[in-house]
Scaffold this active site. Structure first.
Site, PDB file in Angstrom:
ATOM      1  N   GLU A 297      35.936  50.195  44.560  1.00  0.00           N
ATOM      2  CA  GLU A 297      34.682  49.477  44.355  1.00  0.00           C
ATOM      3  C   GLU A 297      33.627  49.859  45.394  1.00  0.00           C
ATOM      4  O   GLU A 297      32.976  49.018  45.993  1.00  0.00           O
ATOM      5  CB  GLU A 297      34.921  47.964  44.357  1.00  0.00           C
ATOM      6  CG  GLU A 297      35.901  47.542  43.266  1.00  0.00           C
ATOM      7  CD  GLU A 297      36.119  46.038  43.173  1.00  0.00           C
ATOM      8  OE1 GLU A 297      36.026  45.355  44.197  1.00  0.00           O
ATOM      9  OE2 GLU A 297      36.392  45.561  42.058  1.00  0.00           O
ATOM     10  N   ASP A 371      43.196  42.204  38.095  1.00  0.00           N
ATOM     11  CA  ASP A 371      42.460  41.520  39.146  1.00  0.00           C
ATOM     12  C   ASP A 371      42.559  40.002  39.069  1.00  0.00           C
ATOM     13  O   ASP A 371      41.617  39.355  38.609  1.00  0.00           O
ATOM     14  CB  ASP A 371      40.983  41.940  39.072  1.00  0.00           C
ATOM     15  CG  ASP A 371      40.211  41.514  40.299  1.00  0.00           C
ATOM     16  OD1 ASP A 371      40.852  41.179  41.300  1.00  0.00           O
ATOM     17  OD2 ASP A 371      38.968  41.522  40.250  1.00  0.00           O
ATOM     18  N   GLU A 393      49.753  40.306  47.144  1.00  0.00           N
ATOM     19  CA  GLU A 393      48.486  39.615  47.411  1.00  0.00           C
ATOM     20  C   GLU A 393      48.166  38.705  46.235  1.00  0.00           C
ATOM     21  O   GLU A 393      48.053  39.169  45.095  1.00  0.00           O
ATOM     22  CB  GLU A 393      47.370  40.647  47.618  1.00  0.00           C
ATOM     23  CG  GLU A 393      45.982  40.040  47.781  1.00  0.00           C
ATOM     24  CD  GLU A 393      44.872  41.095  48.014  1.00  0.00           C
ATOM     25  OE1 GLU A 393      45.180  42.214  48.464  1.00  0.00           O
ATOM     26  OE2 GLU A 393      43.705  40.780  47.723  1.00  0.00           O
ATOM     27  N   GLU A 399      38.595  32.586  41.665  1.00  0.00           N
ATOM     28  CA  GLU A 399      37.471  33.361  41.115  1.00  0.00           C
ATOM     29  C   GLU A 399      37.481  33.381  39.593  1.00  0.00           C
ATOM     30  O   GLU A 399      36.431  33.296  38.954  1.00  0.00           O
ATOM     31  CB  GLU A 399      37.554  34.796  41.669  1.00  0.00           C
ATOM     32  CG  GLU A 399      36.569  35.760  41.074  1.00  0.00           C
ATOM     33  CD  GLU A 399      36.737  37.173  41.626  1.00  0.00           C
ATOM     34  OE1 GLU A 399      37.573  37.385  42.526  1.00  0.00           O
ATOM     35  OE2 GLU A 399      36.015  38.078  41.159  1.00  0.00           O
TER      36      GLU A 399
HETATM   37  C1  BDP Z   1      37.742  41.215  42.919  1.00  0.00           C
HETATM   38  C2  BDP Z   1      36.516  40.525  43.385  1.00  0.00           C
HETATM   39  C3  BDP Z   1      35.742  41.270  44.427  1.00  0.00           C
HETATM   40  C4  BDP Z   1      36.688  41.777  45.511  1.00  0.00           C
HETATM   41  C5  BDP Z   1      37.793  42.593  44.887  1.00  0.00           C
HETATM   42  C6  BDP Z   1      38.869  42.991  45.876  1.00  0.00           C
HETATM   43  O1  BDP Z   1      35.688  40.285  42.268  1.00  0.00           O
HETATM   44  O2  BDP Z   1      34.773  40.409  44.944  1.00  0.00           O
HETATM   45  O3  BDP Z   1      36.007  42.512  46.448  1.00  0.00           O
HETATM   46  O4  BDP Z   1      38.466  41.849  43.924  1.00  0.00           O
HETATM   47  O5  BDP Z   1      39.942  42.417  45.824  1.00  0.00           O
HETATM   48  O6  BDP Z   1      38.576  40.214  42.461  1.00  0.00           O
HETATM   49  O7  BDP Z   1      38.659  43.868  46.692  1.00  0.00           O
END
Ligand code: BDP
Length: 707
Positions: A297, A371, A393, A399
């Site tokens: 990301e 996720d 994790e 969220e």
């Molecule tokens: C997602 C989230 C984001 C996090 C990412 C992560 O939307 O904000 O940065 O995971 O785990 O769930 O790095």
């Protein structure tokens, strides 16, 4: 009960509270979490137990102070409580089998020392004594008696760590409980008393590490002023057995060190990290190490230099190794340009690296391959990298499960993942991989993305506290089970009477499944609105990257719905052990709860219930909504048993959840009908609005969304 008699009861209770006849508190705001130490006794007369601490460390003092706080729980028959480590002469003379307790386990029981009967809390270290003290308090808070008490426990997982996604400006990414607890601005000078209370709460559930800053890290966290701030927090947490870790931005050597590269194989880069680590350890001698999100990301990482994740992790590991530090390297990677099924990418990238990581690296793998969805099958990396320690994790902050306002107890989610059979070896579960027992790894861990903020009740709602609690307890022992943990929490948070615990636990136990039902039934995933992930958005199809769009995940068309992850599709099933892969390759042998995760199936497909898939989906949405209504009913019935403030906030949040569950159901159905052209099964209520209305909803200021 009539309104009049209800007011009379309330008035009487209030009066009793005021004159100190009862511990029923009326102004409970949730600050005390599960450490309330109130008794149900109608009298406040109790003797303060005699506490004899055979040690004078800050940890011994913290244990003693905690037992004093809980004095009321001991009632009138107060024993002498002796706190001592195993090397104490008197304890050694008892020849108790303490070696197996390791350096964090404890034993609490009555013993005779000379001619004295004492309640002994012992362990090999003062940290163990602290954990034992909390265990004793928990035992009393949950209605346990002191007769024949025998509490012995050793954690099954070594690193039990919270990950704070807290930014330096106080904003918490995916945080729904207010601003960050860390006031970076007034640190290192001011030690907010909450820091110590945070440490107490964590120690009480066995959490022994905290990553202070967001995985989307700023290099500034590694500058001298911020190291000093982190050191101040470490000083507060140390007596409670909690180590501090930092998320490290991989490009920091460029940003802070002025180097031209962050290539992990460049000697100057390695030297920069070594010097930086030495600097950190000068201020924080027991610094835990680094957590790294790399090449995911938009974050920088070793792949930017055509190096592997192992190259990156090992370089950092070498920097902290002389100090006993570790690196938690995240496997949450999916590349910007990679057309491969997102669910497959972490495995594709990491599996070939098995055996290449340094001994003080642990790879941190999310519970599922996408996720933190309301439900995901376990991540295929568990069991697939036997030579590498893997930590799991979970996301404690919700969220994708309704933020702070929806009641969703995550114990069943944790337990479901941990209890999943990998089928790599007979009987092997994810928990067996996580606790290291399969391959004899001693570096083991469980991370939870914290749901903690500055809200008075820490977690945004009383019931969210249960998720923090359950994470800690299940990290200590992944086999504890979601229901027993919920019972403990309910007894400690409200009162240990079955009249309260039974309905509260009944509400909790099905609550996560209800969210699955009204958001993502039957294996659907990632159908939330863009960015903030608040509310439904299954229609979204216009985002830049394919895997950002809900339509990528559900693939609904006129004929059917679901993501084909079999050989005719992405073949993600092949990432699981062969026996499991075979099972998941066939819709008939795939658990229905994961059906649409692995298969694209016709709307008419016959389900186990006899209903068509379409009718089953409608049924699930409706059950999710109905479950929330049932939680409200149960909660209403508890009105007189729970203090007014916490009762009212929960009641209000349940009403919000009811409205939003309905919205999820209605919006989803309106959209699916626009795709499949089907009518609703007879007797089903139509959505309240048309699809255009749902599509038009906008929430630019929804919390937790990084800007
Ligand atoms: C997602 C989230 C984001 C996090 C990412 C992560 O939307 O904000 O940065 O995971 O785990 O769930 O790095």
């Amino acid at each position: 009960m009539t309104a009049l008699s209800r007011s009379i009861v309330r008035f009487a209770l209030l009066l009793a509270a005021i004159i100190g006849m009862t511990e029923t508190a009326y102004a409970e705001d949730g600050y005390d979490l599960w450490l309330r130490y109130r008794t149900q006794a109608t009298t406040s007369t109790h003797r303060v137990p005699t506490i004899e601490a055979r040690g004078d460390t800050a940890t011994f003092r913290a244990a003693t102070e905690e037992l004093r706080r809980g004095a009321a729980l001991f009632g009138t028959s107060t024993p002498t409580i002796l706190l001592a480590t195993a090397d104490d002469r008197a304890v050694a003379a008892l020849h108790l089998p303490l070696a197996t307790l390791g350096d964090e386990g404890y034993r609490v029981g009555r013993v005779t020392l000379g001619n004295r009967r004492v309640l002994l809390i012992t362990a090999n270290t003062d940290r163990g004594v602290l954990y034992g003290s909390f265990a004793l308090l928990r035992h009393l808070q949950t209605g346990g008696s002191l007769d024949r008490i025998d509490l012995t426990s050793t954690p099954r997982v070594k690193l039990r760590v919270l990950n704070h996604w807290d930014n330096l400006d106080g904003v918490v990414e995916r945080g729904y409980a207010g601003a960050s607890l860390w006031d970076w601005w007034t640190l290192p000078d001011f030690h907010d008393p909450r820091y110590a209370d945070y440490a107490r709460a964590n120690a009480s559930i066995g959490i022994n590490g905290t990553v202070l800053n967001n995985v989307n890290a700023k290099a500034d966290s590694l500058t001298a002023p911020y190291i000093a701030k982190a050191a101040a927090l470490a000083d507060v947490f140390r007596p409670y057995g909690i180590k501090v870790y930092l998320s490290a931005r991989f490009s920091a050597p460029i940003e802070l060190g002025g180097l031209k590269t962050a290539d992990p194989l460049d000697p100057q880069v390695a030297a920069w990290w070594k010097a930086k680590s030495d600097e950190i350890y000068r201020s924080i001698p027991d610094f835990g190490g680094f957590l790294v999100k790399a090449n995911s990301e938009g974050q920088p990482g070793p792949r930017d230099y055509h190096r592997s994740h192992a190259d990156g992790a090992n370089m950092l590991a070498a920097a902290v190794r002389p100090h006993g530090g570790i690196v938690m390297w995240r496997a949450f990677v999916y590349a910007e340009t990679d057309p491969e099924d997102r669910a497959k990418q972490a495995y594709t990238e990491f599996k070939p690296l098995d055996g290449q990581f340094a001994p003080n690296v642990i790879v941190q793998v999310k519970n599922g391959a996408i996720d933190f969805q309301p439900r995901e099958p376990f991540h295929p990396l568990f069991g697939a990298m036997p030579k590498t320690p893997l930590m799991i994790e979970f996301q404690i902050t919700k969220e994708y499960l309704g933020f702070a306002t929806h009641l969703a107890y995550l114990g069943p989610l944790f337990a479901e993942t941990l209890g999943s059979e990998t089928m790599q070896r007979p009987g092997e579960t994810v928990a067996d991989v996580v606790d290291g027992s399969v391959e004899g790894h001693t570096l083991t861990g469980m991370a939870g993305v914290a749901n903690i903020g500055r809200d008075r009740d820490w977690a945004g709602s009383t019931f969210n506290q249960a998720n923090w609690y359950a994470f800690g307890r299940m990290a200590w022992d992944p086999t504890l089970g979601a229901a027993p943990v919920a019972r403990e929490w309910a007894a400690m948070t409200f009162a240990p009477s079955p009249g309260i615990v039974d309905p509260v636990v009944a509400m909790m136990m099905g609550s996560r499944e209800a969210v699955v039902d009204y958001m993502t039934p039957l294996g659907l995933a990632h159908v939330m609105a863009t960015g903030h992930h608040y509310g439904p958005g299954p229609w979204i199809a216009d985002l830049k990257r394919p895997e950002w769009n809900p339509v990528y995940y559900h693939r609904a068309d006129k004929a059917g719905i679901g993501f084909d992850r079999t050989r005719t599709g992405s073949n993600a099933v092949a990432q699981y052990a062969p026996a499991l892969a075979r099972r998941l390759a066939d819709p008939a042998t795939t658990p229905e709860r994961a059906l649409l995760w692995f298969h694209h199936v016709p709307w008419d497909r016959r389900m186990a219930s006899g209903r068509s898939l379409w009718a089953e989906m409608v049924h699930d949405y409706d059950s999710g909504v109905a479950y929330v209504a049932d939680m409200s009913r149960k909660w209403d019935a508890l009105k007189l048993d729970i203090d007014a403030e916490r009762w009212a906030k929960t009641a209000t949040y349940l009403a919000v959840q009811q409205r939003e569950a309905q919205w999820w159901r209605d919006a989803s159905l309106a959209y699916w009908m626009s795709v499949n052209g089907r009518a609703l099964p007879a007797g089903t209520a139509p959505p309240a609005h048309d699809l255009a209305w749902y599509k038009a909803q906008r929430f630019p200021y929804a919390p937790g969304n990084p800007q």
